[in-house]
Design a protein around this motif. Structure first.
Motif, mmCIF file in Angstrom:
data_model
loop_
_atom_site.group_PDB
_atom_site.id
_atom_site.type_symbol
_atom_site.label_atom_id
_atom_site.label_comp_id
_atom_site.label_asym_id
_atom_site.label_seq_id
_atom_site.Cartn_x
_atom_site.Cartn_y
_atom_site.Cartn_z
ATOM 1 N N ASP A 107 -4.287 -2.819 -7.353
ATOM 2 C CA ASP A 107 -4.962 -1.631 -7.886
ATOM 3 C C ASP A 107 -4.003 -0.454 -7.781
ATOM 4 O O ASP A 107 -3.442 -0.189 -6.716
ATOM 5 N N LEU A 108 -3.837 0.268 -8.909
ATOM 6 C CA LEU A 108 -2.876 1.365 -8.961
ATOM 7 C C LEU A 108 -3.526 2.605 -9.552
ATOM 8 O O LEU A 108 -4.452 2.519 -10.369
ATOM 9 N N VAL A 109 -3.025 3.764 -9.155
ATOM 10 C CA VAL A 109 -3.484 5.033 -9.705
ATOM 11 C C VAL A 109 -2.275 5.803 -10.199
ATOM 12 O O VAL A 109 -1.232 5.843 -9.545
ATOM 13 N N GLY A 110 -2.412 6.395 -11.387
ATOM 14 C CA GLY A 110 -1.302 7.141 -11.958
ATOM 15 C C GLY A 110 -1.779 8.367 -12.719
ATOM 16 O O GLY A 110 -2.962 8.476 -13.082
ATOM 17 N N GLN A 111 -0.864 9.303 -12.945
ATOM 18 C CA GLN A 111 -1.168 10.534 -13.656
ATOM 19 C C GLN A 111 -0.503 10.512 -15.028
ATOM 20 O O GLN A 111 0.646 10.101 -15.162
ATOM 21 N N LEU A 112 -1.251 10.967 -16.037
ATOM 22 C CA LEU A 112 -0.729 11.060 -17.395
ATOM 23 C C LEU A 112 -0.538 12.534 -17.722
ATOM 24 O O LEU A 112 -1.494 13.311 -17.727
ATOM 25 N N SER A 113 0.700 12.929 -17.979
ATOM 26 C CA SER A 113 1.007 14.336 -18.241
ATOM 27 C C SER A 113 0.652 14.697 -19.676
ATOM 28 O O SER A 113 0.504 13.817 -20.539
ATOM 29 N N GLY B 131 14.154 10.092 -12.388
ATOM 30 C CA GLY B 131 13.221 8.982 -12.544
ATOM 31 C C GLY B 131 11.812 9.461 -12.824
ATOM 32 O O GLY B 131 11.544 10.669 -12.876
ATOM 33 N N VAL B 132 10.918 8.520 -12.997
ATOM 34 C CA VAL B 132 9.513 8.813 -13.302
ATOM 35 C C VAL B 132 8.643 7.821 -12.542
ATOM 36 O O VAL B 132 8.871 6.613 -12.616
ATOM 37 N N THR B 133 7.651 8.322 -11.789
ATOM 38 C CA THR B 133 6.678 7.453 -11.129
ATOM 39 C C THR B 133 5.514 7.211 -12.075
ATOM 40 O O THR B 133 4.858 8.145 -12.516
ATOM 41 N N TRP B 134 5.264 5.956 -12.382
ATOM 42 C CA TRP B 134 4.132 5.598 -13.233
ATOM 43 C C TRP B 134 2.853 5.477 -12.410
ATOM 44 O O TRP B 134 1.830 6.053 -12.762
ATOM 45 N N TYR B 135 2.901 4.708 -11.329
ATOM 46 C CA TYR B 135 1.693 4.428 -10.551
ATOM 47 C C TYR B 135 2.013 4.344 -9.066
ATOM 48 O O TYR B 135 3.170 4.107 -8.678
ATOM 49 N N THR B 136 0.958 4.523 -8.256
ATOM 50 C CA THR B 136 1.022 4.307 -6.819
ATOM 51 C C THR B 136 -0.028 3.263 -6.439
ATOM 52 O O THR B 136 -1.161 3.310 -6.929
ATOM 53 N N VAL B 137 0.337 2.331 -5.570
ATOM 54 C CA VAL B 137 -0.577 1.260 -5.172
ATOM 55 C C VAL B 137 -1.598 1.799 -4.160
ATOM 56 O O VAL B 137 -1.230 2.341 -3.133
ATOM 57 N N LEU C 131 0.841 -1.200 0.000
ATOM 58 C CA LEU C 131 0.000 0.000 0.000
ATOM 59 C C LEU C 131 0.876 1.250 0.000
ATOM 60 O O LEU C 131 1.785 1.384 0.830
ATOM 61 N N GLY C 132 0.598 2.157 -0.921
ATOM 62 C CA GLY C 132 1.395 3.369 -1.030
ATOM 63 C C GLY C 132 2.685 3.186 -1.797
ATOM 64 O O GLY C 132 3.412 4.150 -2.039
ATOM 65 N N GLY C 133 2.993 1.936 -2.199
ATOM 66 C CA GLY C 133 4.209 1.674 -2.950
ATOM 67 C C GLY C 133 4.114 2.224 -4.365
ATOM 68 O O GLY C 133 3.041 2.558 -4.858
ATOM 69 N N ARG C 134 5.268 2.297 -5.026
ATOM 70 C CA ARG C 134 5.334 2.899 -6.357
ATOM 71 C C ARG C 134 5.738 1.876 -7.417
ATOM 72 O O ARG C 134 6.494 0.958 -7.152
#
Length: 290
Positions: free
Chosen positions: A220-226, A204-210, A191-194
């Motif tokens: 289940d992950l949530v991510g932002q698309l720039s 670096g670049v974070t794709w998603y957070t758990v 939980l909260g992992g990347r």
């Protein structure tokens, strides 16, 4: 008019040069188009779909078989229930193949005519208007796009889970890394992992957070698309594993909320399939180790 089950006819052989032949045939029926409209709003069980039409359950199942054959619908089972999910990728491919090329034939002249009219000194009714005009051509569409796919992997659930959560840096395709001077992909399955790329010099670049995880079953992950990658948008990605005999089925659902461009469905679906089929599936089935 909705067609009953006795009106199904044997179709002539498909033309081998048209990969969208099954899609055309699936969309030719009014009932199947109505089913897709319902699934666009939300996944539905076969029973819910049957209740929405004045047809027998058997007739609806035959329609669903045609849609599944055309890859417009993906079926997932939850216990005794059969859930039907819309897969928009073939529709997007049809749009790119048959609609987009013809848009330019008539759209460009209309845009030029519009520009000529608006730039005329008589257009505003004021010959002395000197205020500069600002124009913008929209290239984005706000909305929701959901991509679903199933990927069969010839290995146990435990083996696939271990590769998915522990070996991501070994199987993630390097041509899908976007950081400057990327090193490898890293994953923190908690939980909260990347899920993130490690770059050089601390970059670096974070794709998603758990935001949800059931060990051995789903993430289940949530991510932002720039904007640089087609956004702004938010992606809600779910990866779950299901045993199917000696095999494992990776069920992927990616719901993107925000800027949904005209090429989003195809590019998103193709990208995930490349990552998990060319990456994870090959890594596991060949018995590669880190």
């Amino acid at each position: 008019m909705l067609l009953s089950s006795h009106m199904f006819r044997r179709s002539p052989p498909m033309h081998p040069s048209d990969p969208l032949e099954r899609v055309w045939r699936a969309l030719s029926d009014a009932t199947r188009r109505a089913i897709l409209d319902l699934l666009r709003a939300a996944p539905r069980t076969t029973g819910e779909l049957a209740a929405a039409f004045p047809l027998t359950r058997f007739a609806i199942m035959k329609h669903l078989d045609v849609l599944v054959s055309a890859e417009l619908v993906i079926v997932r089972r939850d216990g005794r229930e059969r859930w039907n999910h819309l897969n928009p990728i073939p529709l997007q491919e049809m749009y790119e193949r048959w609609v987009r090329p013809y848009e330019s034939l008539w759209a460009a002249p209309l845009v030029r005519l519009k520009d000529q009219i608006e730039s005329s000194p008589f257009a505003s009714g004021n010959l002395h208007m000197t205020e500069p005009r600002t124009s913008a051509t929209p290239h984005t569409t706000a909305g929701v796009l959901t991509v679903t796919m199933d990927i069969a992997i010839d290995a146990s659930v435990d083996r696939v889970w271990a590769a998915l959560t522990e070996d991501v840096g070994a199987w993630w395709p390097r041509d899908f890394l976007v950081a400057v001077d990327p090193q490898q992909m890293q994953f923190e399955p908690r939980l909260g992992g990347r899920l993130f790329e490690e770059g050089s010099r601390g970059g670096g670049v974070t794709w998603y957070t758990v935001y949800g995880i059931t060990p051995g079953e789903s993430i289940d992950l949530v991510g932002q698309l720039s904007p640089a990658f087609g956004g702004p948008a938010q992606s809600l990605l779910r990866l779950s594993l299901r045993a199917q005999g000696p095999h494992t089925v990776l069920e992927l659902t990616d719901a993107v909320v925000g800027n949904v461009g005209t090429r989003s469905a195809t590019s998103l679906g193709d990208g995930w399939r490349e990552i998990f089929e060319r990456g994870l599936k090959v890594f596991v089935e060949r018995g590669l180790t880190t």
